[in-house]
Design a protein around this motif. Structure first.
Motif, PDB file in Angstrom:
ATOM      1  N   ARG A   1       0.829  -1.209   0.000  1.00 11.23           N
ATOM      2  CA  ARG A   1       0.000   0.000   0.000  1.00 11.23           C
ATOM      3  C   ARG A   1       0.862   1.257   0.000  1.00 11.23           C
ATOM      4  NH1 ARG A   1      -2.394  -2.325   4.247  1.00 11.23           N
ATOM      5  NH2 ARG A   1      -4.051  -3.692   3.592  1.00 11.23           N
TER       6      ARG A   1
ATOM      7  N   LEU B   1       1.027   4.089  -2.893  1.00  9.23           N
ATOM      8  CA  LEU B   1       0.759   5.495  -2.573  1.00  9.23           C
ATOM      9  C   LEU B   1       1.968   6.374  -2.875  1.00  9.23           C
ATOM     10  CD1 LEU B   1      -1.266   4.969   0.708  1.00  9.23           C
ATOM     11  CD2 LEU B   1      -2.116   6.048  -1.385  1.00  9.23           C
TER      12      LEU B   1
ATOM     13  N   SER C   1      -2.849   2.597   7.161  1.00 12.42           N
ATOM     14  CA  SER C   1      -2.477   2.485   5.746  1.00 12.42           C
ATOM     15  C   SER C   1      -3.680   2.103   4.894  1.00 12.42           C
ATOM     16  CB  SER C   1      -1.333   1.484   5.555  1.00 12.42           C
ATOM     17  OG  SER C   1      -1.759   0.161   5.807  1.00 12.42           O
ATOM     18  N   LYS C   2      -4.584   1.307   5.454  1.00 10.82           N
ATOM     19  CA  LYS C   2      -5.823   0.966   4.738  1.00 10.82           C
ATOM     20  C   LYS C   2      -6.700   2.208   4.590  1.00 10.82           C
ATOM     21  CE  LYS C   2      -5.759  -3.659   6.656  1.00 10.82           C
ATOM     22  NZ  LYS C   2      -6.282  -4.508   7.730  1.00 10.82           N
TER      23      LYS C   2
ATOM     24  N   GLU D   1      -5.119   4.518   1.984  1.00  4.86           N
ATOM     25  CA  GLU D   1      -5.377   4.023   0.633  1.00  4.86           C
ATOM     26  C   GLU D   1      -6.810   4.347   0.203  1.00  4.86           C
ATOM     27  OE1 GLU D   1      -4.529  -0.067  -1.740  1.00  4.86           O
ATOM     28  OE2 GLU D   1      -5.701  -0.279   0.108  1.00  4.86           O
TER      29      GLU D   1
ATOM     30  N   GLN E   1      -8.001   6.604  -3.003  1.00  6.72           N
ATOM     31  CA  GLN E   1      -8.916   6.077  -4.023  1.00  6.72           C
ATOM     32  C   GLN E   1     -10.165   6.945  -4.140  1.00  6.72           C
ATOM     33  OE1 GLN E   1      -9.429   2.010  -2.793  1.00  6.72           O
ATOM     34  NE2 GLN E   1      -7.653   1.317  -3.958  1.00  6.72           N
TER      35      GLN E   1
END
Length: 128
Positions: free
Chosen positions: A14, A18, A99-100, A103, A107
């Motif tokens: 990830r 990024l 980090s999720k 992300e 998006q």
């Protein structure tokens, strides 16, 4: 006292994605991810056993703000934490969750400019 942290492979992937999209380095993205995770009221869950990702030095991630990060994580936990709990365990757990979230933010934004604008607006800095 631990001075090294190793992420999961998925977090490393990830952060790399990024970095390629934003030009921001993994350590900067990691700090932003930690802050996003700390905004979540839900307590952090157990840390992944996967350590096949990026290895960071503690000073690279926290620098002169190590005590600030520890204070923020302690506040989020609503209890005293030891240095061993803080780094790498809780710090890494917040990095994994953050980090999720980071992300997802990218998006949703679709490009770097909107991504940064959305992060600034969420931080409340734009209201100052």
């Amino acid at each position: 006292m631990q001075f090294r942290l190793k992420t999961s492979k998925s977090t490393a992937d990830r952060l790399k994605l990024l970095q390629d999209s934003t030009g921001l380095t993994p350590n900067i993205l990691s700090r932003i991810a930690i802050m996003l995770s700390l905004r979540e009221p839900k307590k952090i869950s157990a840390l992944s056993k996967d350590v096949g990702g990026i290895e960071f030095n503690r000073n690279t991630l926290t620098g002169t703000y190590d005590y600030v990060f520890k204070a923020l994580i302690t506040h989020h936990e609503e209890r005293e934490i030891t240095d061993e709990e803080y780094f790498p365990n809780l710090f890494n757990a917040h990095l994994e969750r953050g980090s999720k979230l980071l992300e997802n933010e990218y998006q949703y934004a679709g490009n770097y400019q909107k991504f940064i604008t959305n992060l600034v607006e969420k931080s409340g800095i734009s209201k100052l």
